[in-house]
Design a protein around this motif. Sequence first.
Motif, mmCIF file in Angstrom:
data_model
loop_
_atom_site.group_PDB
_atom_site.id
_atom_site.type_symbol
_atom_site.label_atom_id
_atom_site.label_comp_id
_atom_site.label_asym_id
_atom_site.label_seq_id
_atom_site.Cartn_x
_atom_site.Cartn_y
_atom_site.Cartn_z
ATOM 1 N N SER A 1 0.813 -1.222 -0.103
ATOM 2 C CA SER A 1 0.025 0.094 -0.017
ATOM 3 C C SER A 1 0.694 1.206 0.029
ATOM 4 C CB SER A 1 -1.053 0.141 1.265
ATOM 5 O OG SER A 1 -1.690 1.069 1.274
ATOM 6 N N PHE A 2 0.376 2.259 -0.971
ATOM 7 C CA PHE A 2 1.309 3.612 -0.935
ATOM 8 C C PHE A 2 0.100 4.639 -0.967
ATOM 9 C CE2 PHE A 2 3.243 6.934 -3.493
ATOM 10 C CZ PHE A 2 4.240 7.341 -2.639
ATOM 11 N N ALA A 3 0.489 5.489 -0.270
ATOM 12 C CA ALA A 3 -0.269 6.909 -0.013
ATOM 13 C C ALA A 3 0.192 8.061 0.333
ATOM 14 C CB ALA A 3 -1.287 6.475 1.287
ATOM 15 N N VAL A 4 -0.336 8.967 -0.492
ATOM 16 C CA VAL A 4 0.174 10.478 -0.274
ATOM 17 C C VAL A 4 -0.969 11.296 0.621
ATOM 18 C CG1 VAL A 4 1.700 10.556 -1.993
ATOM 19 C CG2 VAL A 4 -0.756 11.095 -2.553
ATOM 20 N N PHE A 5 -0.695 12.077 1.284
ATOM 21 C CA PHE A 5 -2.036 12.834 2.162
ATOM 22 C C PHE A 5 -1.305 13.909 2.663
ATOM 23 C CE2 PHE A 5 0.490 10.298 5.064
ATOM 24 C CZ PHE A 5 0.591 11.090 6.158
ATOM 25 N N GLY A 6 -2.466 14.876 2.944
ATOM 26 C CA GLY A 6 -2.567 16.304 3.492
ATOM 27 C C GLY A 6 -3.830 16.662 4.063
ATOM 28 N N GLN A 7 -3.286 17.524 5.011
ATOM 29 C CA GLN A 7 -4.487 18.116 5.669
ATOM 30 C C GLN A 7 -4.097 19.641 6.321
ATOM 31 O OE1 GLN A 7 -7.447 16.043 8.375
ATOM 32 N NE2 GLN A 7 -6.938 17.559 9.893
ATOM 33 N N PHE A 8 -5.074 20.553 5.921
ATOM 34 C CA PHE A 8 -5.035 21.917 6.186
ATOM 35 C C PHE A 8 -5.941 22.476 7.108
ATOM 36 C CE2 PHE A 8 -3.058 20.338 2.105
ATOM 37 C CZ PHE A 8 -1.757 20.877 2.423
ATOM 38 N N ASP A 9 -5.669 23.298 8.050
ATOM 39 C CA ASP A 9 -6.617 23.777 9.023
ATOM 40 C C ASP A 9 -6.011 25.434 8.893
ATOM 41 O OD1 ASP A 9 -7.439 21.438 9.911
ATOM 42 O OD2 ASP A 9 -6.166 21.351 11.442
ATOM 43 N N TYR A 10 -7.167 26.241 8.319
ATOM 44 C CA TYR A 10 -6.925 27.795 8.302
ATOM 45 C C TYR A 10 -7.993 28.477 9.097
ATOM 46 C CZ TYR A 10 -6.218 32.149 6.071
ATOM 47 O OH TYR A 10 -6.284 33.371 5.779
ATOM 48 N N ALA A 11 -7.378 29.176 9.885
ATOM 49 C CA ALA A 11 -8.364 30.240 10.769
ATOM 50 C C ALA A 11 -9.010 31.256 9.857
ATOM 51 C CB ALA A 11 -7.574 30.631 11.833
ATOM 52 N N LEU A 12 -10.201 31.065 9.616
ATOM 53 C CA LEU A 12 -10.962 32.086 8.676
ATOM 54 C C LEU A 12 -11.229 33.339 9.756
ATOM 55 C CD1 LEU A 12 -13.514 29.706 7.069
ATOM 56 C CD2 LEU A 12 -11.629 30.459 6.106
ATOM 57 N N THR A 13 -11.533 33.167 11.083
ATOM 58 C CA THR A 13 -11.563 34.245 11.983
ATOM 59 C C THR A 13 -10.985 33.789 13.085
ATOM 60 O OG1 THR A 13 -13.650 33.690 12.695
ATOM 61 C CG2 THR A 13 -13.731 35.033 10.854
ATOM 62 N N ASP A 14 -11.091 34.362 14.008
ATOM 63 C CA ASP A 14 -10.514 34.050 15.486
ATOM 64 C C ASP A 14 -11.161 32.992 16.202
ATOM 65 O OD1 ASP A 14 -8.513 36.049 15.311
ATOM 66 O OD2 ASP A 14 -9.560 37.505 16.647
ATOM 67 N N LYS A 15 -12.430 32.623 15.523
ATOM 68 C CA LYS A 15 -13.217 31.784 16.059
ATOM 69 C C LYS A 15 -13.468 30.569 15.169
ATOM 70 C CE LYS A 15 -15.473 34.561 19.693
ATOM 71 N NZ LYS A 15 -14.802 33.641 20.987
ATOM 72 N N LEU A 16 -13.430 30.704 13.869
ATOM 73 C CA LEU A 16 -13.972 30.041 12.807
ATOM 74 C C LEU A 16 -12.725 29.380 12.097
ATOM 75 C CD1 LEU A 16 -16.735 28.912 11.866
ATOM 76 C CD2 LEU A 16 -16.527 30.723 10.186
ATOM 77 N N THR A 17 -12.548 27.869 12.032
ATOM 78 C CA THR A 17 -11.584 27.363 11.277
ATOM 79 C C THR A 17 -12.115 26.384 10.303
ATOM 80 O OG1 THR A 17 -10.137 27.342 13.216
ATOM 81 C CG2 THR A 17 -9.656 25.931 11.560
ATOM 82 N N ALA A 18 -11.642 26.545 9.161
ATOM 83 C CA ALA A 18 -12.013 25.408 7.986
ATOM 84 C C ALA A 18 -10.699 24.316 7.813
ATOM 85 C CB ALA A 18 -12.246 26.227 6.670
ATOM 86 N N THR A 19 -11.224 23.189 7.813
ATOM 87 C CA THR A 19 -10.456 21.866 7.613
ATOM 88 C C THR A 19 -10.496 21.445 5.901
ATOM 89 O OG1 THR A 19 -10.119 21.756 9.907
ATOM 90 C CG2 THR A 19 -9.437 19.855 8.414
ATOM 91 N N ALA A 20 -9.429 21.194 5.461
ATOM 92 C CA ALA A 20 -9.582 20.259 4.128
ATOM 93 C C ALA A 20 -8.330 19.359 4.184
ATOM 94 C CB ALA A 20 -9.616 21.362 3.157
ATOM 95 N N GLY A 21 -8.586 18.336 3.770
ATOM 96 C CA GLY A 21 -7.552 17.179 3.583
ATOM 97 C C GLY A 21 -8.075 16.108 2.625
ATOM 98 N N ALA A 22 -7.289 15.368 2.182
ATOM 99 C CA ALA A 22 -7.335 14.111 1.407
ATOM 100 C C ALA A 22 -6.298 13.322 1.274
ATOM 101 C CB ALA A 22 -7.532 14.646 -0.077
#
Length: 730
Positions: A414-435
């Motif tokens: 099994s071989f995989a590449v992956f990543g996940q990113f958390d970005y603070a849209l505001t001081d209280k709201l954070t968006a996460t995207a990964g794959a």
Amino acid sequence: MNTDDLPRWLLVAALTAPILGALPAAAQSEQADEVRTYDTVVVTAQRREESLQDVPVAVTAFSADQLEKNSIETVQDLALRTPGLTVGAADPINNNFALRGIGTANGISQSAGGDQSVVVFVDGVYAGRGGTVDLDVLDLERVEVLRGPQGTLFGKNAIGGLIQYVSRKPSDEESFFAKATAGNYNKVDLSTRANLPLSDKLFLAIGIANKQRDGYELNQTTGNRVNDQNITTARAALRFVPNDELDIVLRSDFSWQDQLGNPRTNNCDETFNGGVHCVGVNPDPRVVNAYIDGYIIRNIQSYSAEVNWESGFGTVTSLTALRDVDYKFRTPFFSNPVNPPTQIESTDFGKEEATQFSQELRLAFDAFDTRLQGQLGVYYLDEQIDRRQGQIQDFPVPSVTGIAIYPQSISASSFAVFGQFDYALTDKLTATAGARMTWEEKKGDFQAERLQGPGIPPPLGSAAGYDVTGSEEWEAFTPRVALNWDASETMMFYASAARGYKSGGFQGLAGTAAGASTPYDPEFAWNYEIGAKTEWLDRRLTLNAAIFKTDYEDLQISQLIPLCCVVVTNAAKAEITGVEIEFIGRPSDNFQVDGSYSYLDAEFTEYLVPGSDYTGNQLPRAPENKFNIGAQFEFPIGTWQALARADYSWADDAYFEASNVPQQIWAAHENIDARLTLTPPDSPWEFAVWGKNLTDELTPTYVTYFGPYRQTLVPYAPPKTYGVSLSYTY
């Protein structure tokens, strides 16, 4: 309330009344203006250290202190206290996990070409084959149970979720720990571990443990107690910290296990319409009638090297691991020598050698004044599995013995590449995207040979065997998106969508050459979830909740064909919805109440097999309601300090198989554990009295039903156990 239930409820009341009765006095002893800060468990559910309350993932976590106070020794103990998690076991080694209704059928998990749907990681290393040792013999810092698909950062087969063991790293603090336990069934456990600073940059941690006890069942034929325990575990870790930028940890673990087997109990009561094998069988479920005891022999060796480098780009982590498991077994499962003229003796036997190599490389970084936090990584896994499994059948009329073997050799990568990113849209709201993008390949050699007699016919209806090969490649894209809102310092809400994946495989014990060489496909699941992590009343009440819906496709379903084999197909789709609640209440500094509840509606939306329509059936090992509650109270006894704790858990009816036949029901069951710990003043010694399954509940861990023979074979969870422990900490 039925009067038959009165004794168990009296026992619950007797255990909890002293604790609950102390609550008012304990609460009054608190100063009104005092506010105590309670620490939450630090977890690595997102491959970085975070407070449990800050992680937008459904996680149940137990610190080392919680594991000790809750008397958690095994994954079965863990399941009693974790919402949505159930653990079945066909034998004392091969556990079958199900999390939120997603699990693995017994026939799949035990073949060389199959994988679990809920996986175990030990210090970040995937433990694919052969199981793991009991939790209490590991020098653990914590245990984490991540619920729902973990297809981005962990990936490998974590379609239902995962269990992560995290051990203590060697440190610059010298310490020593020793513990001795004695209990019923002649239980004797001994363990010791030490942390030794060799210099200001080099630290060593070592430990060894041995666990022995008599068997929980008596084999009336041989006179021996079976399903006993004899296991030794040793661990060593060496940590080198040459500077502030580099941290290297080398780990090694060894486990040796040699014990009698667990012959199946013939369930012969009227509920199961006792078959021909039931004549003359002792009706006591803790007594078996098997012509031999069988055995279980297992050796596990694992080695890993973890390197963390604080570079100018971020933290680079390399995790290299080698795991080797040798496993032998012999299990009489269809047996009754009491009445030999009318029945068949059946024995399952085999051995497996599995070698696993893995390499993971990750980069964790932040940017834009830490508004962006990210991880990038690559992962490689190579597995070599050689399994030789067979069955022996002794036919009384005419007196002949049939033996068939199924050698299986699997090479998987099994071989995989992956990543996940958390970005603070505001001081209280954070968006996460990964794959994660995964490429896998499995190939193997599969054989079936009848060594003698009528035995199990490979292929069906023929005396000939087969020798075939099979190979297949799969790829999977498993993304995750989430949004979390820090409404206040004590409240966080999140919403997420994640896809999970489980590898395809091969049947192993196939009845035909075509069945052996034809792979089954992977499983996929999309999970949609909203959740909350909250703290109330000056953080004296922690209340977390999650609501989720899972669309589950291409389920790998195993079907037992009597006198043949296990057939695996991608035969089903399912829909799962559920609610999970966890809480910890601290009315005072010396009193705590905690627990969890899960509701699960898990059913097949499409499941057709030749001659049967199981659409609408309940998924295996998926109880609709499940809860636990525990209470602990610390109080003085003279100059000594005492801690009393009681735990109660209950799970609704469930089934062991997708067919939902009543003979394979997992009836509603409960469990009561209790522990009293005493500590002398200013002393390194600690004394504990404990009891588990105090109502002596008879709970099956798996049920095999042979319809044509009206025969039900059942291994059971441990009976009531109790004992004392003495520990020394320096």
